[in-house]
Design an enzyme around this catalytic site. Structure first.
Site, PDB file in Angstrom:
ATOM      1  N   LYS A   1       0.828  -1.203  -0.088  1.00  0.00           N
ATOM      2  CA  LYS A   1      -0.050  -0.041   0.036  1.00  0.00           C
ATOM      3  C   LYS A   1       0.876   1.140   0.074  1.00  0.00           C
ATOM      4  CE  LYS A   1      -4.297  -1.781   1.564  1.00  0.00           C
ATOM      5  NZ  LYS A   1      -5.264  -2.297   2.440  1.00  0.00           N
TER       6      LYS A   1
ATOM      7  N   ARG B   1      -3.839 -10.226   4.829  1.00  0.00           N
ATOM      8  CA  ARG B   1      -4.296 -10.267   3.301  1.00  0.00           C
ATOM      9  C   ARG B   1      -3.110  -9.755   2.499  1.00  0.00           C
ATOM     10  NH1 ARG B   1      -6.250  -6.922  -0.319  1.00  0.00           N
ATOM     11  NH2 ARG B   1      -8.107  -7.571  -1.619  1.00  0.00           N
TER      12      ARG B   1
HETATM   13  N1  HH2 Z   1      -7.356  -3.635   0.988  1.00  0.00           N
HETATM   14  C1  HH2 Z   1      -7.630  -3.909  -0.239  1.00  0.00           C
HETATM   15  C2  HH2 Z   1      -8.834  -4.303  -0.651  1.00  0.00           C
HETATM   16  N2  HH2 Z   1      -9.411  -5.301   0.036  1.00  0.00           N
HETATM   17  N3  HH2 Z   1      -9.875  -6.059   2.351  1.00  0.00           N
HETATM   18  C3  HH2 Z   1      -9.608  -5.855   3.676  1.00  0.00           C
HETATM   19  N4  HH2 Z   1     -10.318  -6.774   4.509  1.00  0.00           N
HETATM   20  N5  HH2 Z   1      -8.527  -5.364   4.156  1.00  0.00           N
HETATM   21  C4  HH2 Z   1      -7.659  -4.530   3.217  1.00  0.00           C
HETATM   22  O1  HH2 Z   1      -6.649  -3.914   3.797  1.00  0.00           O
HETATM   23  C5  HH2 Z   1      -8.147  -4.488   1.807  1.00  0.00           C
HETATM   24  C6  HH2 Z   1      -9.319  -5.305   1.503  1.00  0.00           C
HETATM   25  C7  HH2 Z   1      -6.853  -2.903  -1.424  1.00  0.00           C
HETATM   26  O2  HH2 Z   1      -6.087  -3.978  -1.943  1.00  0.00           O
HETATM   27  P1  HH2 Z   1      -6.372  -4.545  -3.381  1.00  0.00           P
HETATM   28  O3  HH2 Z   1      -7.417  -5.386  -3.399  1.00  0.00           O
HETATM   29  O4  HH2 Z   1      -4.955  -5.160  -3.762  1.00  0.00           O
HETATM   30  O5  HH2 Z   1      -6.406  -3.560  -4.377  1.00  0.00           O
HETATM   31  P2  HH2 Z   1      -7.922  -2.927  -5.070  1.00  0.00           P
HETATM   32  O6  HH2 Z   1      -8.790  -2.227  -4.132  1.00  0.00           O
HETATM   33  O7  HH2 Z   1      -7.108  -1.918  -5.983  1.00  0.00           O
HETATM   34  O8  HH2 Z   1      -8.368  -3.861  -6.023  1.00  0.00           O
END
Ligand code: HH2
Length: 274
Positions: A220, A254
């Site tokens: 992040k 995660r």
């Molecule tokens: N972070 C993201 C998405 N979902 N869910 C939980 N529970 N906790 C988190 O920290 C979290 C999450 C963001 O990461 P990512 O899915 O890689 O990116 P994007 O939202 O751009 O798809």
């Protein structure tokens, strides 16, 4: 808090669980566009499993800062193809990263095991869906919507505000009969880099609340802020953050880089339990 039941699966909470991220989106901040095609998504899910994932978390709408929401039908269409392929094959729980009750209901009806709601069950429909399907839930803290969330990054004391929200939402879920509840302070969601660091530094204030706690620091922007590294180059920062949260009691991380984080978790667990 010995185990986490995800419908037919029971996962131990005595060691750190690895939740592998699989984004079937064109625009996620790290893996956007790489796994949109169902074949590529299935191959990535297999890789995450081989690398040691305990749960696969599938997201079909990016929540990166500034992102636009996706229509429910579009989100479901992206998810459906991948869920269909994976549910028969994978022998681990599949979590669906959605805040829309319609998508959640269809995913759980198809056989998904867990809901990961970045809005912390703010839509009351989500609680009903999770309770009806006896699904496990992740309640994450965020303020506002991803499109404008940095404008919402104002707190008196970030840790107590986030903690109060998580406890209130978890109580509501419990009152609706949901048994398996995971809480997540939402690193990077409507939080400045300083807020994210403060949350990690005081992570114990979440892990002593009686619920298993999930942390999602993976690649992040706060890591970019601290190290100057672009997203492709934030593995070391991720590993440092993962170590810090595990030593403060996180039970699920995660992450995108399951292989590396699994090794870190084995060492950090050994130290934590020594
Ligand atoms: N972070 C993201 C998405 N979902 N869910 C939980 N529970 N906790 C988190 O920290 C979290 C999450 C963001 O990461 P990512 O899915 O890689 O990116 P994007 O939202 O751009 O798809």
């Amino acid at each position: 808090m010995q185990d986490l039941r995800c419908r037919e699966y029971t996962l131990p909470l005595t060691r750190t669980l690895l939740m592998g991220v699989l984004n079937v989106t064109p625009d996620s901040f790290f893996d956007g566009g790489r796994f949109l095609e169902a074949g590529a998504a299935v191959a990535q899910a297999r890789r995450l499993l081989e690398d040691g994932a305990d749960i696969i978390d599938i997201g079909a709408e990016s929540s990166r800062p500034g992102s636009d929401p996706v229509a429910e039908e579009e989100e479901w269409e992206r998810l459906r193809r991948v869920l269909e392929a994976l549910l028969g094959e994978l022998k681990v729980p599949i979590s669906v990263d959605t805040y829309k009750p319609g998508v959640a209901d269809r995913a759980l009806t198809m056989g998904a095991h867990m809901l990961n709601d970045i809005t912390g069950l703010r839509d009351p429909g989500m609680i009903g869906v999770a309770a009806r399907h006896k699904a496990a839930v992740v309640i994450m803290h965020m303020k506002g919507k991803p499109k404008m969330m940095y404008e919402e990054a104002h707190y008196g004391d970030v840790v107590s505000e986030v903690r109060d929200f998580l406890v209130a939402q978890a109580c509501q879920a419990e009152n609706a009969g949901i048994r398996d509840i995971v809480i997540d302070p939402g690193i990077g969601f409507a939080k400045t880099a300083q807020h994210s660091v403060e949350i990690i530094r005081r992570f114990r204030e979440f892990t002593t609340l009686g619920y298993p706690v999930l942390a999602g620091p993976s690649r992040k922007s706060f890591l970019g802020h601290l190290t100057g590294a672009p997203v492709e180059d934030r593995l070391e920062g991720t590993l440092a953050a993962v170590t810090a949260v595990i030593l403060r009691g996180a039970r699920i991380v995660r992450v995108h880089d399951v292989k590396e984080c699994k090794r870190v978790a084995l060492v950090a667990d050994a130290v934590r339990c020594a």
